[in-house]
Design an enzyme around this catalytic site. Structure first.
Site, short mmCIF file in Angstrom:
data_model
loop_
_atom_site.label_atom_id
_atom_site.label_comp_id
_atom_site.label_asym_id
_atom_site.label_seq_id
_atom_site.Cartn_x
_atom_site.Cartn_y
_atom_site.Cartn_z
CG ASP A 13 46.96 -29.22 -21.82
OD1 ASP A 13 47.38 -28.52 -22.75
OD2 ASP A 13 45.78 -29.61 -21.74
CG ASP A 15 42.97 -24.16 -24.26
OD1 ASP A 15 42.02 -23.40 -24.08
OD2 ASP A 15 44.06 -23.79 -24.75
CG ASP A 192 42.44 -31.60 -22.17
OD1 ASP A 192 43.54 -31.08 -22.44
OD2 ASP A 192 41.39 -31.36 -22.80
#
Ligand SMILES: O=P(O)(O)OC[C@H]1O[C@H](O[C@H]2O[C@H](CO)[C@@H](O)[C@H](O)[C@H]2O)[C@H](O)[C@@H](O)[C@@H]1O
Length: 250
Positions: A13, A15, A192
């Site tokens: 991922d 960001d 996240d």
């Protein structure tokens, strides 16, 4: 290719995972060392490394230039594997395009509420105006109701996105796993956020390794503290060659 790594396919991922969360979507900064680390790691993995993000591919390519990685953007609505690009055409989403214009008007008087127009999806951000969270959520859900079943709301960190229902990180990871060099490998997905839980579910179902950065409820098997900690792990993996995660740590 490094033989010890030949069985892994790495999905990352962007960001909150590779880069730190900042107040505005356009202010995100990539650690200057990161693109080279990812390139070295990609080589170790025989090419089996891809970025899986909610951002558009064009934005990610710009931040990671001059390197062009395998990539999925807009939660899987766009993808590029081995240079083969498959894009989402905003013209195929006329009702969403009308809704984006309406949303811009609706939030116009709300200082700190940002509309991020991504063509085939739209995000409503309230990080700069936490007191507007309920307004932003209600606006996103009202938009989804008006758009009907072809669209859904994806919740994230101080953001709600309206996107085509077909989008999802789990689905796009599955697509990558049907293609060389990803096919037949053990997947690792590192993320996240809520949108990443769907990706964790997919890799867990393949007997893979899921890694969550930071706090929050998760089905990931391993947890790391921060993007900086992950960048150190990836750098060590790229230079030393051994998997830097302890699968017993959850
Ligand atoms: O799938 P990702 O690569 O993790 O992208 C998820 C969303 O990230 C971005 O928003 C988040 O990061 C911003 C910059 O740090 C932050 O200001 C915002 O509060 C976060 O939600 C991005 O703007 C979205 O388009 C992505 O879908």
């Amino acid at each position: 290719m490094d033989e010890t790594n030949e069985n892994f396919a790495l999905f990352l991922d962007f960001d909150g995972t590779l880069v730190d969360i900042v107040e505005r979507p356009d202010a995100v900064a990539v650690d200057p060392a990161l693109p080279k680390v990812l390139t070295d790691l990609q080589e170790r993995l025989g090419g089996a490394l891809a970025i899986i993000s909610g951002r558009p591919i064009a934005f990610l390519d710009g931040r990671l230039a001059p390197h062009e990685f395998d990539i999925a953007g807009l939660h899987g609505l766009e993808q590029r594997i081995a240079g083969r690009l498959s894009m989402c055409d905003p013209d195929e989403h006329p009702v969403l395009r009308d809704m984006v214009e309406r949303l811009k008007q609706i939030v116009a008087g709300k200082e700190g509420v940002l509309i991020e127009d991504k063509g085939c999806s739209v995000a409503i951000h309230w990080r700069l105006a936490p007191h507007e969270k309920e307004f932003a959520l209600a606006t996103a859900h009202a938009a989804m109701e008006a758009l009907g079943h072809d669209y859904r709301v994806q919740h994230g960190k101080a953001v709600a996105e309206i996107l085509p229902s077909a989008a999802g990180k789990g689905k796009v990871i599955e697509r990558f796993l049907h293609e060389a060099p990803y096919r037949g490998r053990r997947p690792i997905f590192i993320g996240d956020d809520l949108t990443d839980e769907n990706g964790f579910k997919a890799v867990n179902a393949h007997g893979g390794l899921s890694v969550r950065i930071g706090g929050g409820e998760t089905i990931a098997k391993v947890r790391l503290g921060t993007p900086a900690e992950l960048r150190r792990c990836l750098s060590a993996w790229a230079s030393e060659g051994s998997l830097p995660f302890d699968e017993g740590n959850s």
